[in-house]
Design a protein around this motif. Sequence first.
Motif, short mmCIF file in Angstrom:
data_model
loop_
_atom_site.label_atom_id
_atom_site.label_comp_id
_atom_site.label_asym_id
_atom_site.label_seq_id
_atom_site.Cartn_x
_atom_site.Cartn_y
_atom_site.Cartn_z
N THR A 184 20.78 16.64 -37.45
CA THR A 184 20.05 17.84 -37.57
C THR A 184 18.77 17.94 -38.50
OG1 THR A 184 22.12 19.13 -37.73
CG2 THR A 184 20.24 20.40 -38.35
N ALA A 187 16.24 16.12 -35.97
CA ALA A 187 15.59 16.99 -34.84
C ALA A 187 14.38 17.83 -35.46
CB ALA A 187 16.84 17.86 -34.36
N GLY A 188 14.59 18.32 -36.70
CA GLY A 188 13.73 19.06 -37.48
C GLY A 188 12.37 18.40 -37.57
N ARG A 190 11.45 15.86 -35.79
CA ARG A 190 10.63 15.67 -34.28
C ARG A 190 9.95 17.11 -34.30
NH1 ARG A 190 11.77 11.49 -31.25
NH2 ARG A 190 13.57 10.04 -32.18
N VAL A 191 10.61 18.18 -34.25
CA VAL A 191 9.70 19.51 -34.26
C VAL A 191 8.64 19.59 -35.15
CG1 VAL A 191 10.14 21.86 -34.35
CG2 VAL A 191 11.80 20.66 -33.44
N SER A 213 9.94 24.12 -39.18
CA SER A 213 10.44 23.30 -37.87
C SER A 213 11.87 22.98 -38.12
CB SER A 213 9.91 22.04 -38.24
OG SER A 213 8.64 21.86 -38.26
N SER A 217 14.25 23.88 -34.79
CA SER A 217 14.86 22.98 -34.14
C SER A 217 16.35 23.71 -34.12
CB SER A 217 15.05 21.73 -35.03
OG SER A 217 15.50 21.97 -36.12
N SER A 221 18.54 24.27 -30.59
CA SER A 221 19.69 23.82 -30.24
C SER A 221 20.74 24.76 -30.23
CB SER A 221 19.87 22.61 -31.43
OG SER A 221 18.83 21.74 -31.74
N CYS A 237 23.80 24.61 -36.89
CA CYS A 237 22.89 25.30 -36.29
C CYS A 237 22.91 26.92 -36.86
CB CYS A 237 22.68 25.30 -34.82
SG CYS A 237 22.17 23.65 -34.13
N TYR A 272 5.86 24.87 -26.65
CA TYR A 272 6.70 24.44 -25.62
C TYR A 272 6.55 25.41 -24.11
CZ TYR A 272 9.04 21.76 -29.39
OH TYR A 272 9.27 20.69 -30.31
N PHE A 317 10.24 16.37 -29.66
CA PHE A 317 11.60 17.01 -29.72
C PHE A 317 11.80 17.32 -27.99
CE2 PHE A 317 14.39 20.78 -29.22
CZ PHE A 317 15.46 20.52 -30.07
#
Length: 376
Positions: A184, A187-188, A190-191, A213, A217, A221, A237, A272, A317
């Motif tokens: 988790t 992922a944050g 990468r965002v 972020s 994320s 997700s 999440c 995005y 991401f």
Amino acid sequence: MTEASTSTIKRYRPYFHPAEVERLSAKQRGKLSVSREERARQQACALLDAVGMRCGFPRRTIATAQTLYLRFHLFFPYADFHYVEVALTTLYVASKLHDTLKKPRDIILASYALRFPHLVRKGGAGGGHVDMTAVDTQMLEHERRRVLNIERLVLETMCFAFGVAVPFPLVVKFGKKIGLAKDTVQAGWRVAVDAHRTPAPLSYPPHAIALGSLYASALLSSGTTKPHEGKVDDAECKRVISLLGSEGAWEKDYSVSVGDVDEVAHAILDLYITILSTPANDPSLQIFSPSPVSPREQAPSPGINPPAAAPTTNTAFKLPRLWTVQSLTELKIHLRERRPGAVPSWDEFEDDGADADAEGMGRNDMTVRFVWDGPA
């Protein structure tokens, strides 16, 4: 001519209100539409990412370069500068700020491998590197001088304030404090990388970007366009969305408001949406445009296909398959309905001096004094 008429004072402003960013951007985009300006930004940010990786720069250097590029065009028109020259300059300045210095020549040569891939050696000991015997040294020297000339303008936009911070360590720190799993937090992280392709870092400090972020994320997700209505299957999440999407004591603990976190998430979702809504063959989705001034080469003939360019749609991401332009828009609507008090548009926001800050940038006919402290 009096002293007063030939000198001015510029106070350093690390952040601008989103409405100020919009107003300043509108002045600099000229005849570009808003969508074309955004695509131009993404083209430059993709180039910075690719060149930075080839140079071996850490993520903090690349992210700072992307933010410096966006900040540069709050003060200088897109029409007056080629995006490649500005991008390479901001990467050079960022390398100084983070003590990961490389010479302008080395950064320009790294960009040649992407802009002119036919110059890259194939195989052997020099495989993957630019063949220096095929490089036009005069063109290389011209670009080096352009980078050094634009460097002063980039430094002016930041008032020569060399202290910089990035959100990446804070993503990890906050993730551990909240008790999130490694996947988790990753992922944050990468965002947060993608967040630097948006104007959000121009308006919000690193800790707000980090929390925004993590929140974004978790939203992406969650597997649903209405994550705040209890339809999230992933417990972690759901916990992040519930915490960072609602007011609470955490706002005081992290010195940030839920509204700021929400706006950072919206900026990331807008990124995005822009990327997904741009056709794959759009010229703006190329790291470089085929150039008639390639080193020691003529313009490509009409019947010859130029080298394939790498697309800029590769975000750090990876969006799950659920997310399309429509579903991301539905998610944004859901978030706005929960918090209708959105950031005011530029024509509703009272001018706080941002326009005056843009005056005098890049001029040689006056004395400019840059100060970092706030007004007395």
